[in-house]
Write a protein that holds these residues in place. Structure first.
Motif, PDB file in Angstrom:
ATOM      1  N   ARG A  98       7.265   4.838  -2.640  1.00 19.93           N
ATOM      2  CA  ARG A  98       6.088   3.723  -2.552  1.00 19.93           C
ATOM      3  C   ARG A  98       5.040   4.278  -1.585  1.00 19.93           C
ATOM      4  O   ARG A  98       5.129   5.116  -0.787  1.00 19.93           O
ATOM      5  CB  ARG A  98       6.922   2.539  -2.190  1.00 19.93           C
ATOM      6  CG  ARG A  98       7.735   2.919  -0.749  1.00 19.93           C
ATOM      7  CD  ARG A  98       8.102   1.557  -0.085  1.00 19.93           C
ATOM      8  NE  ARG A  98       6.948   1.329   0.814  1.00 19.93           N
ATOM      9  CZ  ARG A  98       6.539   0.243   1.614  1.00 19.93           C
ATOM     10  NH1 ARG A  98       7.799  -0.459   1.787  1.00 19.93           N
ATOM     11  NH2 ARG A  98       5.728  -0.115   2.230  1.00 19.93           N
ATOM     12  N   PHE A  99       4.168   3.195  -1.348  1.00 22.34           N
ATOM     13  CA  PHE A  99       3.266   3.459  -0.354  1.00 22.34           C
ATOM     14  C   PHE A  99       3.554   3.209   1.063  1.00 22.34           C
ATOM     15  O   PHE A  99       4.435   2.185   1.170  1.00 22.34           O
ATOM     16  CB  PHE A  99       1.772   2.517  -0.507  1.00 22.34           C
ATOM     17  CG  PHE A  99       0.952   3.194  -1.434  1.00 22.34           C
ATOM     18  CD1 PHE A  99      -0.131   4.071  -0.725  1.00 22.34           C
ATOM     19  CD2 PHE A  99       0.724   3.259  -2.944  1.00 22.34           C
ATOM     20  CE1 PHE A  99      -1.007   4.817  -1.458  1.00 22.34           C
ATOM     21  CE2 PHE A  99      -0.020   3.851  -3.544  1.00 22.34           C
ATOM     22  CZ  PHE A  99      -1.180   4.490  -2.666  1.00 22.34           C
ATOM     23  N   ALA A 105      -1.248   4.104   3.464  1.00 17.44           N
ATOM     24  CA  ALA A 105      -2.185   4.809   2.399  1.00 17.44           C
ATOM     25  C   ALA A 105      -1.405   6.041   2.076  1.00 17.44           C
ATOM     26  O   ALA A 105      -2.464   6.839   1.518  1.00 17.44           O
ATOM     27  CB  ALA A 105      -3.250   4.907   2.983  1.00 17.44           C
ATOM     28  N   TYR A 112      -5.321   3.116  -2.808  1.00 16.82           N
ATOM     29  CA  TYR A 112      -4.201   2.081  -3.344  1.00 16.82           C
ATOM     30  C   TYR A 112      -4.081   1.931  -4.816  1.00 16.82           C
ATOM     31  O   TYR A 112      -5.112   2.144  -5.246  1.00 16.82           O
ATOM     32  CB  TYR A 112      -4.241   1.010  -2.281  1.00 16.82           C
ATOM     33  CG  TYR A 112      -4.054   1.090  -0.858  1.00 16.82           C
ATOM     34  CD1 TYR A 112      -3.032   1.148  -0.401  1.00 16.82           C
ATOM     35  CD2 TYR A 112      -5.340   1.076  -0.412  1.00 16.82           C
ATOM     36  CE1 TYR A 112      -3.004   1.211   0.960  1.00 16.82           C
ATOM     37  CE2 TYR A 112      -5.148   1.105   1.274  1.00 16.82           C
ATOM     38  CZ  TYR A 112      -3.994   1.236   1.684  1.00 16.82           C
ATOM     39  OH  TYR A 112      -3.949   1.614   3.183  1.00 16.82           O
ATOM     40  N   SER A 136      -4.471  -3.878  -7.099  1.00 18.99           N
ATOM     41  CA  SER A 136      -5.392  -4.046  -6.033  1.00 18.99           C
ATOM     42  C   SER A 136      -6.852  -3.737  -6.167  1.00 18.99           C
ATOM     43  O   SER A 136      -7.826  -4.458  -5.678  1.00 18.99           O
ATOM     44  CB  SER A 136      -5.044  -3.907  -4.709  1.00 18.99           C
ATOM     45  OG  SER A 136      -4.794  -2.446  -4.199  1.00 18.99           O
ATOM     46  N   GLU A 153       4.359  -5.071  -1.655  1.00 19.24           N
ATOM     47  CA  GLU A 153       4.667  -3.723  -0.989  1.00 19.24           C
ATOM     48  C   GLU A 153       3.710  -3.429  -0.107  1.00 19.24           C
ATOM     49  O   GLU A 153       4.026  -2.814   1.015  1.00 19.24           O
ATOM     50  CB  GLU A 153       4.593  -2.752  -2.333  1.00 19.24           C
ATOM     51  CG  GLU A 153       5.057  -1.370  -1.818  1.00 19.24           C
ATOM     52  CD  GLU A 153       4.751  -0.373  -2.883  1.00 19.24           C
ATOM     53  OE1 GLU A 153       4.177   0.513  -2.983  1.00 19.24           O
ATOM     54  OE2 GLU A 153       5.802  -0.498  -3.797  1.00 19.24           O
ATOM     55  N   GLU A 154       2.386  -3.591  -0.421  1.00 21.98           N
ATOM     56  CA  GLU A 154       1.411  -3.305   0.455  1.00 21.98           C
ATOM     57  C   GLU A 154       1.200  -4.148   1.628  1.00 21.98           C
ATOM     58  O   GLU A 154       0.694  -3.777   2.857  1.00 21.98           O
ATOM     59  CB  GLU A 154       0.077  -3.241  -0.173  1.00 21.98           C
ATOM     60  CG  GLU A 154       0.037  -2.149  -1.245  1.00 21.98           C
ATOM     61  CD  GLU A 154      -1.433  -2.363  -2.129  1.00 21.98           C
ATOM     62  OE1 GLU A 154      -2.245  -2.667  -1.716  1.00 21.98           O
ATOM     63  OE2 GLU A 154      -1.353  -1.860  -3.532  1.00 21.98           O
ATOM     64  N   ASP A 194       2.947  -3.053   5.048  1.00 19.45           N
ATOM     65  CA  ASP A 194       2.188  -1.894   5.622  1.00 19.45           C
ATOM     66  C   ASP A 194       0.785  -2.325   6.231  1.00 19.45           C
ATOM     67  O   ASP A 194       0.138  -1.469   6.890  1.00 19.45           O
ATOM     68  CB  ASP A 194       2.159  -0.526   5.049  1.00 19.45           C
ATOM     69  CG  ASP A 194       2.087   0.618   6.207  1.00 19.45           C
ATOM     70  OD1 ASP A 194       2.842   0.680   7.059  1.00 19.45           O
ATOM     71  OD2 ASP A 194       1.131   1.304   6.154  1.00 19.45           O
ATOM     72  N   ALA A 235      -1.641  -3.299   4.396  1.00 21.24           N
ATOM     73  CA  ALA A 235      -2.659  -2.853   3.440  1.00 21.24           C
ATOM     74  C   ALA A 235      -3.037  -3.930   2.659  1.00 21.24           C
ATOM     75  O   ALA A 235      -4.537  -4.084   2.332  1.00 21.24           O
ATOM     76  CB  ALA A 235      -2.322  -1.879   2.490  1.00 21.24           C
TER      77      ALA A 235
END
Length: 573
Positions: free
Chosen positions: A26-27, A30, A341, A345, A424-425, A428, A430
């Motif tokens: 996963r991210f 970045a 990303y 998005s 998920e983003e 962090d 994002a």
């Protein structure tokens, strides 16, 4: 311990994520990251990683077996097994000469592995497509826009483009996989194009329209490697060119290289330097683009160029006094953009609804900077796009309705799960999510909250008016719906950042791809691809115009073809 990704070298090509059978990747910041609790150490990701930046955390490093200096001989040595170098190697080999390719990574391809956008300006059969030969007009336009361009090299580039396309068709049977059709690339005028007949083996796994593998760059890398090896060519992987060997009269007579076990001396009649970009070499970047790595306390520019792009070719040529041009180069700080990303998005970012602010919540109108983004003028080199849930839903629905740009692309399935991607983003930073606009401003840490709320009101008022686009605004980017106000939570702040696709620049070459020293050719030394100045200029105007006429991939292939022609001629073929 699970497998580990060296995140500083990760280009985010998404290949490991889509291939992981455990969904363990996963991210994170970045970059990709492996969840040790989900990883079963199958090693699939490490085998697929073009950058070689994934390794088994439990494995003990094994020292390579040392060897005495190895001496090899050939007619032409090519330093670098990217797209440009492999084209050059095949062209020389097709003349009946012996060629050795040095590639310091574990596989060939270089930056072309991620690239698309190869342009043909003319080729055999083009007249049957009802197309106009526009090369002379394009040449004149180029000279008018970029008056300091090397006109002889520019002219040769147009000529080589046709020769190269016909060579691919006649000598390398690319029409088994591609067909020549008339088409448009972006907003530019119609021209011949190579259109894939079937998907490249990994295209169906792609989740990003903007980066391969899966485009013609990765196809050409594998095709050129297959043809080269099939005709007896030799590629030395994990072997880095260190030094050009010169004769007493100053000509080139070989390359000193090294693999994991020791030195290898390649004795040759000519050398083609195609060692690629220099993005990963901070010392060189200080000379070419001082601003790039001045990112302390800021959002670093995301680098898509491969881990091997450390400017080795430039350093080798500089050591023997070759002309290095630090002014006419391309080192893009591209953005603001949602890259790298995932494209869930990205679809929302590209939508015309919502508005943009800088990292402090101030009004920001970010024209897409090709070489230097407006984000460099902000305090921390990033910003946000402000949207609500309805804007997101609408953007995703319209993106999924569009035909995918690559065969069997897995993008729609990925976009369908956009809410999971956003969560998920958000872990962090994002994407920042909130139930109200006021809460969103607080979570983003905007200094002038009242000023931000005023921007929201002004945007909502603007949605009551008809949309107005500049005359040259591309039709394909115009939304299919009326403006949407910010009114339906949750609300989202989607981080905008800068990214870097490649660095182009280095040795000055003439129309024969000969490397120059004091303005004169160095005997037996040729160069092509991203480590040459070529027809590159500096600034957004030149970069944008060059990309519109040639594209960096086209330029690299053309130069590789020219270098291969001239090196073979130099060797008597």
């Amino acid at each position: 311990m699970s497998y580990i990704i060296k995140q500083q070298l990760c280009s985010c090509c998404h290949r490991c994520r889509t291939a992981c059978p455990q969904s363990a990747i996963r991210f994170k910041g970045a970059k990709y990251w492996i969840d040790s609790e989900k990883c079963v150490s199958c090693g699939i990701c490490a085998k697929l990683c073009h950058n070689g930046c994934i390794y088994d955390g439990d494995a003990k490093p094994q020292a390579a077996e040392k060897h005495d200096k190895i001496i090899k001989e050939c007619d032409v040595c090519v330093v670098g097994g990217g797209g440009s170098g492999l084209v050059a190697a095949n062209k020389v080999q097709d003349s009946g000469l012996k060629v050795i390719v040095l590639e310091k990574m574990h596989e060939v391809g270089g930056s072309s592995w991620y690239a698309g956008g190869f342009r043909i300006h003319w080729c055999k059969g083009a007249e049957n497509l009802g197309l106009e030969d526009t090369r002379e007009r394009k040449y004149n336009d180029f000279v008018e826009k970029i008056p300091n361009v090397d006109k002889a090299l520019l002219k040769r580039m147009f000529e080589a483009n046709e020769e190269f396309a016909n060579w691919l068709i006649d000598e390398h049977n690319v029409t088994e996989d591609y067909e020549v059709k008339g088409g448009k690339m972006g907003p530019f005028e119609p021209s011949p194009m190579l259109i894939a007949k079937r998907p490249w083996k990994d295209a169906k796994k792609r989740i990003d329209r903007m980066i391969g593998p899966g485009e013609i760059g990765s196809y050409m890398a594998e095709k050129m490697q297959e043809d080269f090896l099939g005709k007896g060519g030799e590629i030395l992987l994990k072997t880095r060119g260190k030094k050009l060997i010169t004769s007493p009269d100053g000509g080139i007579c070989g390359v000193l290289a090294e693999d994991e076990g020791g030195e290898i001396e390649i004795r040759s009649k000519a050398v083609i330097v195609a060692a690629g970009a220099f993005s990963r070499n901070k010392e060189l970047m200080k000379k070419f683009a001082p601003l790039f790595y001045e990112d302390e306390g800021k959002e670093p520019v995301h680098i898509f160029t491969g881990a091997g792009c450390t400017g080795d070719g430039i350093l080798m040529c500089d050591e023997i006094g070759a002309d290095i041009d630090y002014v006419n180069r391309r080192v893009n700080m591209f953005g603001p953009m949602r890259h790298p990303y995932p494209c869930a998005s990205m679809a929302v970012y590209q939508n015309q609804d919502g508005f943009e602010v800088d990292c402090d919540g101030n009004e920001f109108h970010g024209q897409m900077g090709v070489e230097t983004s407006a984000l460099t003028q902000t305090s921390r080199w990033f910003g946000y796009k402000i949207v609500d849930d309805k804007i997101c839903r609408t953007a995703i629905e319209e993106a999924m309705a569009e035909p995918p740009q690559s065969f069997e692309m897995d993008l729609p399935a990925f976009q369908k799960n956009w809410r999971e991607v956003f969560v998920e983003e958000a872990e962090d930073g994002a994407v920042i999510m909130a139930d109200s606009i006021e809460e969103l401003a607080d979570k983003c840490g905007f200094k002038d909250k009242a000023g931000f709320m005023k921007l929201v009101d002004e945007y909502n008022e603007s949605t009551q008016k008809p949309r107005v686009f500049p005359p040259d605004f591309p039709d394909f980017m115009k939304p299919k719906h009326d403006s949407i106000p910010l009114s339906e939570g949750p609300f989202y702040a989607i981080k905008m950042k800068m990214f870097h696709e490649n660095s182009i620049g280095g040795m000055t070459i003439n129309e024969n791809a000969s490397v120059l020293k004091g303005g004169k050719p160095i005997e037996g030394l040729y160069a092509c691809g991203d480590n040459t100045r070529g027809i590159m200029g500096h600034g957004d105007v030149c970069v944008d115009f060059l990309e519109g006429i040639f594209s960096s991939l086209t330029m690299a292939y053309n130069e590789g073809y020219i270098a291969g022609c001239e090196a073979a001629k130099y060797c008597g073929k």
